[in-house]
Design a protein around this motif. Structure first.
Motif, PDB file in Angstrom:
ATOM      1  N   LEU A  90      43.946  22.263  34.822  1.00 35.59           N
ATOM      2  CA  LEU A  90      42.510  22.537  34.876  1.00 35.59           C
ATOM      3  C   LEU A  90      42.160  23.783  34.060  1.00 35.59           C
ATOM      4  CD1 LEU A  90      42.061  22.070  38.746  1.00 35.59           C
ATOM      5  CD2 LEU A  90      41.275  20.470  36.979  1.00 35.59           C
ATOM      6  N   HIS A  91      43.160  24.399  33.451  1.00 37.11           N
ATOM      7  CA  HIS A  91      43.007  25.725  32.861  1.00 37.11           C
ATOM      8  C   HIS A  91      42.639  25.641  31.386  1.00 37.11           C
ATOM      9  CE1 HIS A  91      43.530  30.024  32.572  1.00 37.11           C
ATOM     10  NE2 HIS A  91      44.387  29.890  31.565  1.00 37.11           N
ATOM     11  N   ALA A  92      41.437  26.066  31.066  1.00 37.70           N
ATOM     12  CA  ALA A  92      40.980  26.121  29.673  1.00 37.70           C
ATOM     13  C   ALA A  92      39.884  27.174  29.582  1.00 37.70           C
ATOM     14  CB  ALA A  92      40.465  24.760  29.214  1.00 37.70           C
ATOM     15  N   PRO A  93      40.243  28.451  29.703  1.00 30.69           N
ATOM     16  CA  PRO A  93      39.248  29.522  29.846  1.00 30.69           C
ATOM     17  C   PRO A  93      38.362  29.748  28.634  1.00 30.69           C
ATOM     18  CG  PRO A  93      41.450  30.429  29.543  1.00 30.69           C
ATOM     19  CD  PRO A  93      41.615  28.962  29.756  1.00 30.69           C
ATOM     20  N   PHE A  94      38.794  29.298  27.453  1.00 30.32           N
ATOM     21  CA  PHE A  94      38.007  29.517  26.235  1.00 30.32           C
ATOM     22  C   PHE A  94      37.429  28.208  25.710  1.00 30.32           C
ATOM     23  CE2 PHE A  94      41.042  32.987  26.551  1.00 30.32           C
ATOM     24  CZ  PHE A  94      40.211  34.094  26.425  1.00 30.32           C
ATOM     25  N   SER A  95      37.045  27.333  26.630  1.00 28.95           N
ATOM     26  CA  SER A  95      36.499  26.034  26.259  1.00 28.95           C
ATOM     27  C   SER A  95      35.194  25.793  27.006  1.00 28.95           C
ATOM     28  CB  SER A  95      37.499  24.919  26.599  1.00 28.95           C
ATOM     29  OG  SER A  95      37.517  24.697  28.005  1.00 28.95           O
ATOM     30  N   ASP A  96      34.655  24.596  26.818  1.00 28.49           N
ATOM     31  CA  ASP A  96      33.426  24.211  27.517  1.00 28.49           C
ATOM     32  C   ASP A  96      33.718  23.465  28.814  1.00 28.49           C
ATOM     33  OD1 ASP A  96      34.472  21.893  26.479  1.00 28.49           O
ATOM     34  OD2 ASP A  96      32.613  21.231  25.488  1.00 28.49           O
ATOM     35  N   ALA A  97      34.945  23.597  29.341  1.00 23.17           N
ATOM     36  CA  ALA A  97      35.338  22.817  30.516  1.00 23.17           C
ATOM     37  C   ALA A  97      34.504  23.136  31.755  1.00 23.17           C
ATOM     38  CB  ALA A  97      36.818  23.048  30.821  1.00 23.17           C
ATOM     39  N   ASP A  98      33.923  24.330  31.813  1.00 27.27           N
ATOM     40  CA  ASP A  98      33.119  24.694  32.984  1.00 27.27           C
ATOM     41  C   ASP A  98      31.859  23.850  33.104  1.00 27.27           C
ATOM     42  OD1 ASP A  98      34.904  26.601  33.790  1.00 27.27           O
ATOM     43  OD2 ASP A  98      33.822  28.286  32.898  1.00 27.27           O
ATOM     44  N   PHE A  99      31.480  23.189  32.007  1.00 27.83           N
ATOM     45  CA  PHE A  99      30.273  22.355  32.029  1.00 27.83           C
ATOM     46  C   PHE A  99      30.585  20.906  32.400  1.00 27.83           C
ATOM     47  CE2 PHE A  99      29.414  25.866  29.129  1.00 27.83           C
ATOM     48  CZ  PHE A  99      28.223  26.364  29.649  1.00 27.83           C
ATOM     49  N   VAL A 100      31.859  20.608  32.601  1.00 28.43           N
ATOM     50  CA  VAL A 100      32.283  19.256  32.957  1.00 28.43           C
ATOM     51  C   VAL A 100      32.279  19.121  34.475  1.00 28.43           C
ATOM     52  CG1 VAL A 100      34.186  17.591  32.817  1.00 28.43           C
ATOM     53  CG2 VAL A 100      33.676  19.080  30.873  1.00 28.43           C
ATOM     54  N   HIS A 101      31.890  17.968  34.974  1.00 28.82           N
ATOM     55  CA  HIS A 101      31.908  17.735  36.423  1.00 28.82           C
ATOM     56  C   HIS A 101      33.317  17.947  36.953  1.00 28.82           C
ATOM     57  CE1 HIS A 101      31.599  15.690  40.309  1.00 28.82           C
ATOM     58  NE2 HIS A 101      30.271  15.825  40.184  1.00 28.82           N
ATOM     59  N   GLU A 102      33.407  18.553  38.132  1.00 26.77           N
ATOM     60  CA  GLU A 102      34.725  18.905  38.673  1.00 26.77           C
ATOM     61  C   GLU A 102      35.629  17.683  38.832  1.00 26.77           C
ATOM     62  OE1 GLU A 102      34.514  20.627  42.533  1.00 26.77           O
ATOM     63  OE2 GLU A 102      33.031  19.195  43.280  1.00 26.77           O
ATOM     64  N   ASN A 103      35.058  16.515  39.066  1.00 27.21           N
ATOM     65  CA  ASN A 103      35.872  15.307  39.198  1.00 27.21           C
ATOM     66  C   ASN A 103      36.505  14.877  37.883  1.00 27.21           C
ATOM     67  OD1 ASN A 103      35.190  15.198  41.902  1.00 27.21           O
ATOM     68  ND2 ASN A 103      33.559  13.684  41.618  1.00 27.21           N
ATOM     69  N   ASP A 104      35.917  15.335  36.773  1.00 26.24           N
ATOM     70  CA  ASP A 104      36.400  14.949  35.454  1.00 26.24           C
ATOM     71  C   ASP A 104      37.196  16.055  34.760  1.00 26.24           C
ATOM     72  OD1 ASP A 104      35.070  12.488  35.678  1.00 26.24           O
ATOM     73  OD2 ASP A 104      33.193  13.398  34.991  1.00 26.24           O
ATOM     74  N   ARG A 105      37.238  17.234  35.364  1.00 27.44           N
ATOM     75  CA  ARG A 105      37.819  18.401  34.682  1.00 27.44           C
ATOM     76  C   ARG A 105      39.301  18.212  34.374  1.00 27.44           C
ATOM     77  NH1 ARG A 105      36.347  24.243  34.416  1.00 27.44           N
ATOM     78  NH2 ARG A 105      38.250  25.356  33.812  1.00 27.44           N
ATOM     79  N   LEU A 106      40.071  17.663  35.296  1.00 30.90           N
ATOM     80  CA  LEU A 106      41.513  17.509  35.085  1.00 30.90           C
ATOM     81  C   LEU A 106      41.797  16.643  33.864  1.00 30.90           C
ATOM     82  CD1 LEU A 106      44.432  17.977  35.971  1.00 30.90           C
ATOM     83  CD2 LEU A 106      44.215  15.987  37.471  1.00 30.90           C
ATOM     84  N   SER A 107      41.162  15.499  33.776  1.00 36.83           N
ATOM     85  CA  SER A 107      41.401  14.608  32.638  1.00 36.83           C
ATOM     86  C   SER A 107      40.843  15.222  31.351  1.00 36.83           C
ATOM     87  CB  SER A 107      40.783  13.231  32.898  1.00 36.83           C
ATOM     88  OG  SER A 107      39.394  13.329  33.105  1.00 36.83           O
ATOM     89  N   TYR A 108      39.702  15.917  31.448  1.00 33.50           N
ATOM     90  CA  TYR A 108      39.070  16.518  30.277  1.00 33.50           C
ATOM     91  C   TYR A 108      39.952  17.619  29.686  1.00 33.50           C
ATOM     92  CZ  TYR A 108      35.416  18.704  27.402  1.00 33.50           C
ATOM     93  OH  TYR A 108      34.685  19.224  26.353  1.00 33.50           O
ATOM     94  N   VAL A 109      40.404  18.530  30.546  1.00 32.33           N
ATOM     95  CA  VAL A 109      41.228  19.645  30.080  1.00 32.33           C
ATOM     96  C   VAL A 109      42.586  19.152  29.592  1.00 32.33           C
ATOM     97  CG1 VAL A 109      42.444  21.731  30.823  1.00 32.33           C
ATOM     98  CG2 VAL A 109      40.056  21.382  31.475  1.00 32.33           C
ATOM     99  N   SER A 110      43.183  18.240  30.322  1.00 32.89           N
ATOM    100  CA  SER A 110      44.498  17.737  29.921  1.00 32.89           C
ATOM    101  C   SER A 110      44.435  17.058  28.561  1.00 32.89           C
ATOM    102  CB  SER A 110      45.034  16.775  30.981  1.00 32.89           C
ATOM    103  OG  SER A 110      45.206  17.430  32.226  1.00 32.89           O
ATOM    104  N   ALA A 111      43.366  16.299  28.320  1.00 34.63           N
ATOM    105  CA  ALA A 111      43.197  15.631  27.025  1.00 34.63           C
ATOM    106  C   ALA A 111      42.937  16.653  25.916  1.00 34.63           C
ATOM    107  CB  ALA A 111      42.055  14.627  27.101  1.00 34.63           C
ATOM    108  N   MET A 112      42.164  17.681  26.226  1.00 37.41           N
ATOM    109  CA  MET A 112      41.888  18.735  25.246  1.00 37.41           C
ATOM    110  C   MET A 112      43.180  19.431  24.823  1.00 37.41           C
ATOM    111  SD  MET A 112      39.677  22.237  25.825  1.00 37.41           S
ATOM    112  CE  MET A 112      38.364  21.309  26.598  1.00 37.41           C
ATOM    113  N   ARG A 113      44.021  19.707  25.792  1.00 36.38           N
ATOM    114  CA  ARG A 113      45.270  20.408  25.493  1.00 36.38           C
ATOM    115  C   ARG A 113      46.238  19.498  24.725  1.00 36.38           C
ATOM    116  NH1 ARG A 113      47.002  24.554  30.171  1.00 36.38           N
ATOM    117  NH2 ARG A 113      48.201  25.265  28.366  1.00 36.38           N
ATOM    118  N   LEU A 114      46.177  18.208  24.977  1.00 35.12           N
ATOM    119  CA  LEU A 114      46.973  17.272  24.183  1.00 35.12           C
ATOM    120  C   LEU A 114      46.542  17.306  22.724  1.00 35.12           C
ATOM    121  CD1 LEU A 114      48.948  14.943  23.714  1.00 35.12           C
ATOM    122  CD2 LEU A 114      47.175  13.371  24.550  1.00 35.12           C
TER     123      LEU A 114
END
Length: 275
Positions: free
Chosen positions: A45-69
């Motif tokens: 869930l960790h992406a402190p320098f991204s826009d992940a805080d604007f993503v719904h909490e239910n979607d954050r895990l998949s969003y951040v994991s995909a971003m890091r990939l």
């Protein structure tokens, strides 16, 4: 050139191998070795320098994991772009797809460094099984793992899982890397390093420090700049100040990276380099 050795790097998170070993990785590829990076804790869930805080909490895990990939994919592209096409195939990544410590252990970010390894953590056995699979696939002729400088619990867990492979009569060629950015910023670095050196010596396998050597005509300044460029590809994780700390750490070693080697690594790579 046929690959000389198949080196497997244990990277606790997606960025650890890039931050700590990007110069060594390219050096190994240029020398003709094959490198596999095994990313362990890739669900985050960790992406402190991204826009992940604007993503719904239910979607954050998949969003951040995909971003890091995607950041990892960019790293692969950048680090191999100047290599011959055939040599680019000698670098690959494998994901273990485990949850990182804030999710797995349910601890806050400010407790990641200092939380001890739980010997009952199922991740340890999963890492060991993954290493067995990589060995059976022929990808584990040499192992590179973190010293766990900074005492991040995920780094400690990875080191704990792999340590039995590095010492004793059946030890494989092994190298420990200095974890960045922790090695450049954490006040406990010297004590952390001395602790693992003491542990490995107690187990009968003292480690020898060495620096990755140049296989390219670039200067130390050029190598440091290249390391900074590669680190900045992980834009969700670090800012420019952290990238500077990661890159400038290489100036301590004349634009290279320091590794701590067991005797099997020293003898294996010395004989390989003479071929």
């Amino acid at each position: 050139m046929e690959p000389k050795l198949k080196i497997l790097i244990l990277s606790p998170h997606r960025d650890d191998a890039a931050f700590s070993l990007s110069l060594a990785i390219q050096d190994w590829l240029v020398a003709g070795h094959t490198v596999t990076i095994l990313n362990v804790f890739t669900r985050s869930l960790h992406a402190p320098f991204s826009d992940a805080d604007f993503v719904h909490e239910n979607d954050r895990l998949s969003y951040v994991s995909a971003m890091r990939l995607r950041e990892d994919e960019l790293f692969l592209q950048r680090i191999t772009q100047n290599l011959p096409r055939a040599r680019r195939q000698h670098l690959q990544m494998v994901d273990l797809n485990l949850k990182d410590a804030p999710i797995r252990l349910r601890i806050p970010l400010d407790q990641l460094c200092g939380t001890p390894v739980n010997p009952e953590d199922p991740s340890i056995e999963k890492i060991r099984k993954a290493l067995t699979r990589q060995s059976e696939a022929g990808n584990l002729e040499a192992l590179v793992l973190p010293l766990a400088l900074g005492n991040h619990v995920d780094h400690l867990t990875v080191r704990e899982a792999a340590l039995p492979l590095t010492t004793g009569s059946n030890a494989i060629p092994s190298a420990f890397y200095e974890d960045l950015p922790y090695a450049a910023t954490c006040p406990s670095v010297t004590a952390d390093r001395d602790h693992i050196l003491e542990v490995t010596t107690t187990l009968g396998e003292p480690l020898v420090p060495t620096q990755s050597s140049f296989n390219t005509p670039e200067t130390a300044a050029e190598a440091t700049a290249r390391k900074r460029h590669l680190a900045l590809g992980y834009a969700s994780q670090i800012d420019e100040e952290a990238a500077d700390a990661i890159a400038n750490f290489a100036t301590r070693y004349n634009g290279t990276e320091r590794l701590w080697l067991n005797q099997q690594w020293l003898s294996t790579f010395t004989s390989t380099d003479k071929e």
